[in-house]
Design a protein around this motif. Structure first.
Motif, PDB file in Angstrom:
ATOM      1  N   GLN A  53       2.542  38.223  53.212  1.00 39.88           N
ATOM      2  CA  GLN A  53       3.822  38.970  52.586  1.00 39.88           C
ATOM      3  C   GLN A  53       4.682  39.771  53.246  1.00 39.88           C
ATOM      4  N   LYS A  54       4.345  40.357  54.449  1.00 37.88           N
ATOM      5  CA  LYS A  54       5.041  40.976  55.333  1.00 37.88           C
ATOM      6  C   LYS A  54       6.020  39.920  56.227  1.00 37.88           C
ATOM      7  N   LEU A  55       5.466  39.105  56.397  1.00 36.28           N
ATOM      8  CA  LEU A  55       6.256  37.843  57.109  1.00 36.28           C
ATOM      9  C   LEU A  55       7.232  37.358  56.096  1.00 36.28           C
ATOM     10  N   GLU A  56       6.954  37.060  54.947  1.00 34.69           N
ATOM     11  CA  GLU A  56       7.897  36.685  53.731  1.00 34.69           C
ATOM     12  C   GLU A  56       8.911  37.654  53.512  1.00 34.69           C
ATOM     13  N   ALA A  57       8.671  38.786  53.558  1.00 34.77           N
ATOM     14  CA  ALA A  57       9.632  40.150  53.361  1.00 34.77           C
ATOM     15  C   ALA A  57      10.593  39.865  54.475  1.00 34.77           C
ATOM     16  N   ASN A  58       9.863  39.903  55.595  1.00 39.23           N
ATOM     17  CA  ASN A  58      10.963  39.781  56.716  1.00 39.23           C
ATOM     18  C   ASN A  58      11.732  38.618  56.904  1.00 39.23           C
ATOM     19  N   HIS A  59      11.389  37.397  56.628  1.00 34.81           N
ATOM     20  CA  HIS A  59      12.103  36.190  56.315  1.00 34.81           C
ATOM     21  C   HIS A  59      13.294  36.392  55.371  1.00 34.81           C
ATOM     22  N   PHE A  60      12.855  36.873  54.142  1.00 35.71           N
ATOM     23  CA  PHE A  60      13.675  37.207  52.987  1.00 35.71           C
ATOM     24  C   PHE A  60      14.981  38.055  53.497  1.00 35.71           C
ATOM     25  N   GLN A  61      14.494  39.111  54.253  1.00 39.55           N
ATOM     26  CA  GLN A  61      15.476  40.176  54.714  1.00 39.55           C
ATOM     27  C   GLN A  61      16.434  39.511  55.745  1.00 39.55           C
ATOM     28  N   LEU A  62      16.083  38.815  56.678  1.00 40.76           N
ATOM     29  CA  LEU A  62      16.861  38.112  57.884  1.00 40.76           C
ATOM     30  C   LEU A  62      17.567  37.159  57.124  1.00 40.76           C
ATOM     31  N   SER A  63      17.093  36.492  56.104  1.00 41.88           N
ATOM     32  CA  SER A  63      17.881  35.364  55.429  1.00 41.88           C
ATOM     33  C   SER A  63      18.985  35.941  54.724  1.00 41.88           C
ATOM     34  N   SER A  64      18.887  36.833  54.131  1.00 41.35           N
ATOM     35  CA  SER A  64      19.770  37.461  53.113  1.00 41.35           C
ATOM     36  C   SER A  64      20.950  38.231  53.991  1.00 41.35           C
ATOM     37  N   GLN A  65      20.458  38.451  55.423  1.00 50.38           N
ATOM     38  CA  GLN A  65      21.795  39.091  56.208  1.00 50.38           C
ATOM     39  C   GLN A  65      22.393  37.906  56.772  1.00 50.38           C
ATOM     40  N   ILE A  66      21.914  36.596  57.031  1.00 53.60           N
ATOM     41  CA  ILE A  66      22.347  35.500  57.918  1.00 53.60           C
ATOM     42  C   ILE A  66      23.173  34.625  57.122  1.00 53.60           C
ATOM     43  N   ARG A  71      27.376  31.010  55.295  1.00 49.70           N
ATOM     44  CA  ARG A  71      28.313  30.470  53.917  1.00 49.70           C
ATOM     45  C   ARG A  71      29.574  30.958  54.187  1.00 49.70           C
ATOM     46  N   GLN A  72      29.884  32.086  54.302  1.00 53.42           N
ATOM     47  CA  GLN A  72      31.167  32.650  54.423  1.00 53.42           C
ATOM     48  C   GLN A  72      32.114  31.817  55.603  1.00 53.42           C
ATOM     49  N   ALA A  73      31.288  31.969  56.751  1.00 57.34           N
ATOM     50  CA  ALA A  73      31.971  31.108  57.939  1.00 57.34           C
ATOM     51  C   ALA A  73      32.156  29.604  57.783  1.00 57.34           C
ATOM     52  N   LEU A  74      31.223  29.141  56.995  1.00 52.55           N
ATOM     53  CA  LEU A  74      31.484  27.703  56.517  1.00 52.55           C
ATOM     54  C   LEU A  74      32.801  27.450  55.737  1.00 52.55           C
TER      55      LEU A  74
END
Length: 306
Positions: A53-66, A71-74
């Motif tokens: 769950q911690k891995l998924e949470a960290n992954h989601f947080q990183l994805s939400s930032q990147i 998308r905006q850059a593209l």
């Protein structure tokens, strides 16, 4: 190829530390039933589940930032590159960046030769894309569409627009002939014919650059005058924003400065390539000219992005 063309006549693990579990020492007595095994299995499942769950949470947080930024850059890139003129600006920057990168390698190395070849191929590709631009100059001559609007210098700007159009009406055919002489030498070229036609095309380009420099200076004066008048009006109206420059005027001034900088950077190369023997007896070192073109390509990309 009897002579080489000028390089440009136109105007590069998400890591997540698993939390260690507080485990008991191993049992020294063998257990025959499965009670303890079930307990340990359940405990391990809870620990691993929490770590997952911690891995998924960290992954989601990183994805939400990147991903929003990506998308905006593209989106910005697609909007920029969808314009044909911006495609040429991108190719120009890539062309001279490859040339600059080739200098990292030794003089006779394969790396330098390869990057230099790629740079020259992009240069010739840009010549090819300009084969369809002659009608734009014809349209500008017929309709006067290259005359910039002006309240202060309307007649002068109309004349400058005519000079810009006629210079390109001369430039494009001469460059097209030079390109054909370089690419089909056995069919058309005789001696240095490609280089001679290229020199003539660059003289037309030179007239365009000089006329645009004059236009930039007049545009700058007009924009400053407009800014001064806006401040006077605001002072008369007793507004609190009298000392705050108009954002639209600032944007216009920035574009004028960038265009002026590009034209000034063009001056020495256009003189070089307008000389009769530019390819056999160059006035300036090729590396110096290419570096100026690289600087211009950087300013050009920045101008298109603001």
């Amino acid at each position: 190829m009897a002579s080489q063309p000028p390089d440009d006549c136109s105007s590069l693990a998400m890591g997540s530390k698993l939390e260690e579990s507080d485990s008991s020492p191993p049992s020294l007595v063998p257990v025959n039933d499965g009670d303890n095994e079930d307990v340990l299995s359940a405990k391990s499942s809870v620990i691993n589940g929490g770590s997952l769950q911690k891995l998924e949470a960290n992954h989601f947080q990183l994805s939400s930032q990147i991903f929003p930024r990506l998308r905006q850059a593209l989106k910005s890139y697609v909007k920029f590159i969808s314009l044909a003129l911006n495609q040429d600006k991108g190719l120009k920057f890539l062309q001279y960046t490859l040339w600059l990168a080739s200098k990292v390698y030794k003089k006779d190395s394969k790396g330098r030769a390869g990057l230099s070849t790629l740079s020259l191929e992009l240069c010739m590709a840009r010549y090819a894309t300009r084969l369809v631009l002659f009608p734009t100059a014809v349209e500008a001559v017929v309709n006067g569409s290259w005359a910039s609007p002006s309240k202060t210098y309307p007649r002068t700007f109309k004349t400058i627009g005519e000079i810009l159009a006629w210079s390109m009406l001369f430039y494009f055919p001469a460059e097209h002939v030079a390109y054909l002489h370089w690419k089909a030498p056995k069919w058309l070229a005789k001696g240095r014919s490609g280089g001679i036609w290229s020199a003539w095309s660059c003289r037309g380009w030179g007239a365009y650059v000089v006329a645009e420099i004059v236009q930039n200076i007049l545009q700058w004066r007009e924009a400053l005058q407009q800014q001064s008048e806006e401040k006077e009006d605001e002072i008369i109206d007793n507004t609190a924003l009298a000392n705050v420059p108009n954002s639209e005027t600032l944007a216009v001034l920035q574009q004028i400065k960038l265009q002026f900088a590009r034209n000034v950077l063009f001056l020495l190369p256009l003189i070089q390539y307008s000389l009769p023997n530019w390819d056999t007896d160059p006035w300036l070192p090729a590396d110096f000219v290419n570096f100026i073109f690289w600087l211009e390509s950087v300013v050009c990309l920045y101008q298109a992005s603001v």
